[in-house]
Design a protein around this motif. Sequence first.
Motif, PDB file in Angstrom:
ATOM      1  N   LEU A  88       0.834  -1.202   0.000  1.00 38.27           N
ATOM      2  CA  LEU A  88       0.000   0.000   0.000  1.00 38.27           C
ATOM      3  C   LEU A  88       0.867   1.250   0.000  1.00 38.27           C
ATOM      4  CD1 LEU A  88      -2.813  -0.997   2.549  1.00 38.27           C
ATOM      5  CD2 LEU A  88      -3.097  -0.632   0.096  1.00 38.27           C
ATOM      6  N   GLN A 141      -8.360  -0.523   3.083  1.00 36.73           N
ATOM      7  CA  GLN A 141      -7.715  -1.816   2.850  1.00 36.73           C
ATOM      8  C   GLN A 141      -6.838  -2.214   4.034  1.00 36.73           C
ATOM      9  OE1 GLN A 141      -5.954  -2.896  -0.833  1.00 36.73           O
ATOM     10  NE2 GLN A 141      -7.717  -2.282  -2.047  1.00 36.73           N
ATOM     11  N   GLU A 142      -6.118  -1.260   4.569  1.00 31.15           N
ATOM     12  CA  GLU A 142      -5.254  -1.539   5.724  1.00 31.15           C
ATOM     13  C   GLU A 142      -6.090  -2.049   6.903  1.00 31.15           C
ATOM     14  OE1 GLU A 142      -2.231   0.858   8.759  1.00 31.15           O
ATOM     15  OE2 GLU A 142      -2.888   1.805   6.902  1.00 31.15           O
ATOM     16  N   LYS A 166      -6.706   3.435   0.830  1.00 35.09           N
ATOM     17  CA  LYS A 166      -5.594   2.671   1.430  1.00 35.09           C
ATOM     18  C   LYS A 166      -5.882   2.360   2.897  1.00 35.09           C
ATOM     19  CE  LYS A 166      -2.153   5.425   0.042  1.00 35.09           C
ATOM     20  NZ  LYS A 166      -0.747   5.823  -0.187  1.00 35.09           N
TER      21      LYS A 166
END
Length: 858
Positions: free
Chosen positions: A218, A232-233, A229
């Motif tokens: 990322l 997703q993290e 991001k």
Amino acid sequence: MITSENTDNRATNLYKPSDIEGKWQKIWEDDNLYNTDEQVSNKEKFYALSMFPYPSGNLHMGHVRNYVITDLIARFQRFQGKVVLHPMGWDAFGLPAENAAIERGINPDKWTKQNIAHMKSQLKLLGLSVDWDREFATCDENYYVWTQFLFLELHKAGLVYQKESEVNWDPIDNTVLANEQVDSEGKSWRSGAIVEKKLLTQWFLKITDYAEELLQDLEKLNEWPERVKIMQENWIGKSIGTNINFKIKEFKKEKIQVFTTRPDTLFGVTYLAISVNHPLIKKISDNKIISKLENLKIYLQESKDKDQKKIGIPTNLIAINPINSKEIPIWIASYVLDEYGTGAVMGVPAHDERDFEFAKINSIDIKQVIIKDKDKSTSELTNAFTDSGFLINSNNFDGLNNSDAKKHISEHGERNGWAENKIQFRLRDWLISRQRYWGCPIPIIKCTNCGSVPVNKKDIPVRLPNEIKISSNKINSLGSNQSWINTTCPKCGNLASRETDTMDTFMCSSWYFLRYPSSKSLTKPFEKEKINKWLPVDQYVGGVEHAILHLLYARFLTKALRDNNLFDIDEPFKRLLTQGMVQSAAYKNSITGKYISPTDIKDITNPKDPKDNSKLEVLFEKMSKSKYNGVDPESVIKKYGADTARMFILFKAPPEKDLEWGDSDVEGQYRFLCRIWKLFLDYSNNDITHEADKLKKENESSLLKSINIAIKEISNDIKNNQFNTAISELMKFYNSISSNLNHVNKDLRREALMTFCILLAPFAPHISDEIWHLIGNSKSVHLEKWPVFDEDALKENSYELVIQINGKVRDKINVEINISDDEIKEKTLIRPNVKKWIDNKTIRKIIIVKGRIINIVV
């Protein structure tokens, strides 16, 4: 080919989009203007891609916004001299098509193909610069054969497995959902049904094998929105902690493993909590407990979308805390999740708010083991203490700060065999099995001798059977089609059966971007050298709702296929733009919660419910049929033209923000295009070469400066995805041309008009080509090069000098940049206003700050 005969529209005084847009679309198509020229090897490439649409049947304004944004970017990059790949396809498998086909009593293949044809004709109305020669649908046999090929590649790499698992079951669509397809309220991402739990044997992809790389990479995506991001993290959810084993008093050989990031609180554990499906529950024989457990499961199922209570059931089992051998009760707790960690947590009510609440409700001991100031005594806690501090009531570890204590207690546990350092991920393997007909068949054969055997690559595609039966609520599943199921085992040759599940449609959409560069290949899904040339996608455009599903899956498949040596890229998308929603006014009765159609409202300026005459709320919400606030793109194009629709979509709001539809704003853009049309018509071929009657130096200087400002600002705005401000600059440029055109020489006049055409072209491609030919050009404006601004032309020749007397502003004067100090003094002192304020006083000092002020001290 383009000729003056088929473009001369000077007889038309009014701007009529319907007269020109279809004409130019046909010319562009006949000339293959937007086909990707791969023969040119010395040009820089640019891959522009929109998330491909699901063929629902009709285009909506969300589609228009997505594809117009990508089209503008693709056109701009062509003007930069790059070879552009801008393709389009269709995400065609999946439940919506199957359900729609059931409702209509037709084959989903037929329904899907009809929708594709209709939506393609609607998309073409927008004048998109798409390379349609590369078009495909994921339901095409020559596409899903390669989806099956990639499944077999992943299987060969050990990334595919089957297991019995408790899965998310959609009771409306009658199929399994991946974790990512269940929203935060426990509802299906598609049907909205409350998701149930079922035990089924399912196929999974080992996305967890790539959890660390997906997380670390990322950092490479510096041209992605930060919020995507972060999403997703958070979904990958890396936690660094410790696995701790608690023995069970009643079962000497059993243990409960708990993952924790807080080993420093181990002395404060006063209970263990397990999930409703934890393996230990199978050992409970007490009927009262089992009955309570079943009731708890029902409650959890029914309250998925509500705030759940902290409900606990005592198991009457005892765990042993390994650090001090204390006996602690084991509870079944409503808040413990099966899918996170080990399905068990250690309860530390003194230092965890959730545990504190649970302990208070269930009268469980609370033991404080961390204190803020180690020199002060403790008092009864009224809330959990969650700050950092120092250990107390922790034997040999007393006095340590809790950060150091984490390390020391973990090491102590490792030495004594009951603890292990562990990295935990929230991410779970991707469940791809779906129990429906309309999807890509899974290329697996089930043999009683050999187990699950992958189909040989020479035998794919495993085709979907065409002979289907449609009943009132379903299409017969693959499992009921015996002629399709029965086959032979590729290993032993014995009678066997095909896998009857189909793949999650996200499997098809997580590699489609790899297909476009080799869309005509009949021997492989993609060619390695073309992937290495075109990928990653330079600009990807789509909704933020795909941050976790599609975007994460696409990143995983890219990395997995790279490791199978199919190409060399690490990430699929270099730059990501997530456009906002298109919203429109909706009229809601706040009492009944119902939405009212604007056509049923008598006075739209004072909206009232026609049934009860109550005042309606006016809310800007995402366009929806159920809210009666949708706007049909085709009707807008028919009334105002595609260029107007494009200009409005691009001008109304920055692309990443939600856009509020407004008819008056659409009309505003239409009027702007009408003014442009009239300007160019007035200065069309017969008039543009004549010399202006009255040449003025200041007009020429002003127009030349405007040309270069427009080039600079619009170029920067497009590069930074600030399309709304780019159109504002176009409007300023138009105003400058209108003001100065009658007073400049013919060469500058032509330069200004031609520059305006090119700068307008990515936004409004049809009218741009029309007016380009009106002023005497023969080739398409879309074949031109983007203009470059002249830095010198932007430099100011003069500036405004502020005149102060004794520090107070008394006058201003315009002076040349290179004027000397003596000339400044001379010009200043003869000014009438200056003479008035000096009034024969003695000048003691004159201070000059070049480019800014002159201060006369008297």
